[in-house]
Design a protein around this motif. Structure first.
Motif, short mmCIF file in Angstrom:
data_model
loop_
_atom_site.label_atom_id
_atom_site.label_comp_id
_atom_site.label_asym_id
_atom_site.label_seq_id
_atom_site.Cartn_x
_atom_site.Cartn_y
_atom_site.Cartn_z
N LEU A 240 -7.91 5.30 -1.39
CA LEU A 240 -8.28 4.83 -2.73
C LEU A 240 -8.09 3.32 -2.83
O LEU A 240 -7.05 2.79 -2.44
CB LEU A 240 -7.41 5.51 -3.78
CG LEU A 240 -7.38 7.05 -3.76
CD1 LEU A 240 -6.38 7.56 -4.79
CD2 LEU A 240 -8.76 7.62 -4.02
N SER B 247 0.87 -1.18 0.00
CA SER B 247 0.00 0.00 0.00
C SER B 247 0.90 1.22 0.00
O SER B 247 2.08 1.15 0.39
CB SER B 247 -0.95 0.00 1.20
OG SER B 247 -0.24 -0.19 2.40
N ILE C 79 -3.35 4.38 -0.87
CA ILE C 79 -3.83 3.42 -1.86
C ILE C 79 -3.74 2.01 -1.31
O ILE C 79 -2.68 1.57 -0.86
CB ILE C 79 -3.02 3.54 -3.16
CG1 ILE C 79 -3.10 4.97 -3.72
CG2 ILE C 79 -3.52 2.54 -4.21
CD1 ILE C 79 -2.18 5.22 -4.90
N ASP C 80 -4.87 1.29 -1.30
CA ASP C 80 -4.96 -0.15 -1.01
C ASP C 80 -4.42 -0.54 0.37
O ASP C 80 -3.55 -1.43 0.48
CB ASP C 80 -4.24 -0.96 -2.10
CG ASP C 80 -4.97 -0.94 -3.42
OD1 ASP C 80 -6.21 -0.75 -3.43
OD2 ASP C 80 -4.31 -1.09 -4.47
N SER D 249 -7.88 0.18 -5.55
CA SER D 249 -7.70 -0.12 -6.98
C SER D 249 -8.77 -1.09 -7.49
O SER D 249 -9.04 -1.12 -8.69
CB SER D 249 -6.31 -0.69 -7.24
OG SER D 249 -6.11 -1.90 -6.52
N TYR E 112 -4.15 4.72 -10.73
CA TYR E 112 -4.08 6.13 -10.35
C TYR E 112 -2.76 6.72 -10.86
O TYR E 112 -1.67 6.24 -10.50
CB TYR E 112 -4.20 6.29 -8.84
CG TYR E 112 -5.51 5.76 -8.30
CD1 TYR E 112 -6.68 6.50 -8.40
CD2 TYR E 112 -5.60 4.49 -7.73
CE1 TYR E 112 -7.89 6.02 -7.93
CE2 TYR E 112 -6.81 3.99 -7.26
CZ TYR E 112 -7.94 4.76 -7.36
OH TYR E 112 -9.14 4.27 -6.90
#
Length: 285
Positions: free
Chosen positions: A67, A17, A31-32, A69, A154
């Motif tokens: 965010l 991440s 992210i993630d 994915s 992204y």
């Protein structure tokens, strides 16, 4: 570099991440982010997520976005946990691709879940080529279906966070045998990424360290184009090889709990005061 990227590796799921920050404003997106799950005991915990929270606070980052994915099948997202823990000082939005509604519709039927399938568990659903500002930088969303229908990447300042599309070149590309997956669609998504400038940095969501090599999490467009082991062929050969390989792969160990929580942005599936996930049975006689 106009942005700062800090990576966190989750050993249980081999997942990376990323905290991505505008250097000037400290506006940040995550992210993630993964949670930890012990299947035999049903214990959900947040070791890596807590490390991320500590890093955010120690570096005085302003978390604006979490965010996803896609709706991962190999780990449970910590998005809702992190959002709640940081709500007082860092109110942020959880976002994902707009095709999450397709995934919700399929899996809510499979698991017999009563839930809205309109993506309302997320504060923002992105369509292809949507964009938003992260401080002084612009983030652009690329729809990259194939692994799953809701997969997105992204793009910010020459960096693409690729989710489960590419792996490191010696590991190839993602499987396509989940509901709504398509090797043909993934090939098109991979080619779209490979059309970006050669020096675009690609940040991996997973690394499985083939042959025991050291952990790695980034490559470039030109490296993937010239050395990815799954892409030194034409489209039809790729589709045939991908489908053949996928037919031999095991179901991810955390598929059932992960999907049931991830289509809800990590919110606990409550029944009265207890959280539950279910496992559909396949009976072989």
């Amino acid at each position: 570099m106009s942005i700062l990227v800090e990576s966190f590796f989750h050993q249980q799921s081999a997942t990376f991440s990323y905290l991505v920050s505008c250097q000037i404003t400290k506006s940040t997106m995550l992210i993630d982010p993964p949670a930890d799950f012990d299947a035999p005991s049903g214990t959900l915990s947040f070791s890596t997520a807590n490390d991320i929270i500590i890093y955010i606070n120690e570096n005085q980052l302003a978390l604006e976005w979490i965010l996803e994915s896609h709706a991962h099948a190999d780990h449970i997202t910590a998005a809702s946990y992190i959002k709640q823990r940081l709500a007082s000082q860092h109110p942020c939005k959880i976002a994902t691709g707009s095709k999450i509604t397709q995934v919700q519709q399929h899996f809510s039927r499979l698991y017999d879940i009563e839930m809205p399938c309109d993506g309302s568990q997320f504060e923002q659903l992105f369509n292809d080529n949507d964009s938003f500002k992260l401080g002084e930088q612009e983030v652009t969303i690329l729809e990259t279906p194939g692994h799953t229908p809701d997969s997105v990447c992204y793009l910010i300042a020459g960096n693409l966070f690729v989710g489960d599309t590419f792996f490191m070149p010696d590991s190839g590309t993602a499987r396509c045998d989940f509901p709504g997956g398509s090797a043909k669609a993934l090939y098109a998504s991979l080619q779209r990424i490979l059309a970006l400038p050669d020096n675009t940095i690609l940040w991996m969501c997973h690394d499985y360290q083939p042959n025991g090599r050291p952990l790695a999490n980034k490559s470039s467009v030109i490296e993937q184009r010239t050395t990815n082991i799954h892409l030194q062929t034409n489209e039809q050969d790729y589709i045939t090889a991908r489908n053949s390989r996928d037919a031999t792969l095991s179901v991810p160990k955390l598929l059932h709990p992960a999907i049931q929580m991830n289509i809800r942005a990590g919110q606990l599936p409550q029944q009265n005061t207890q959280a539950f996930v279910s496992i559909p049975l396949t009976v072989l006689l």
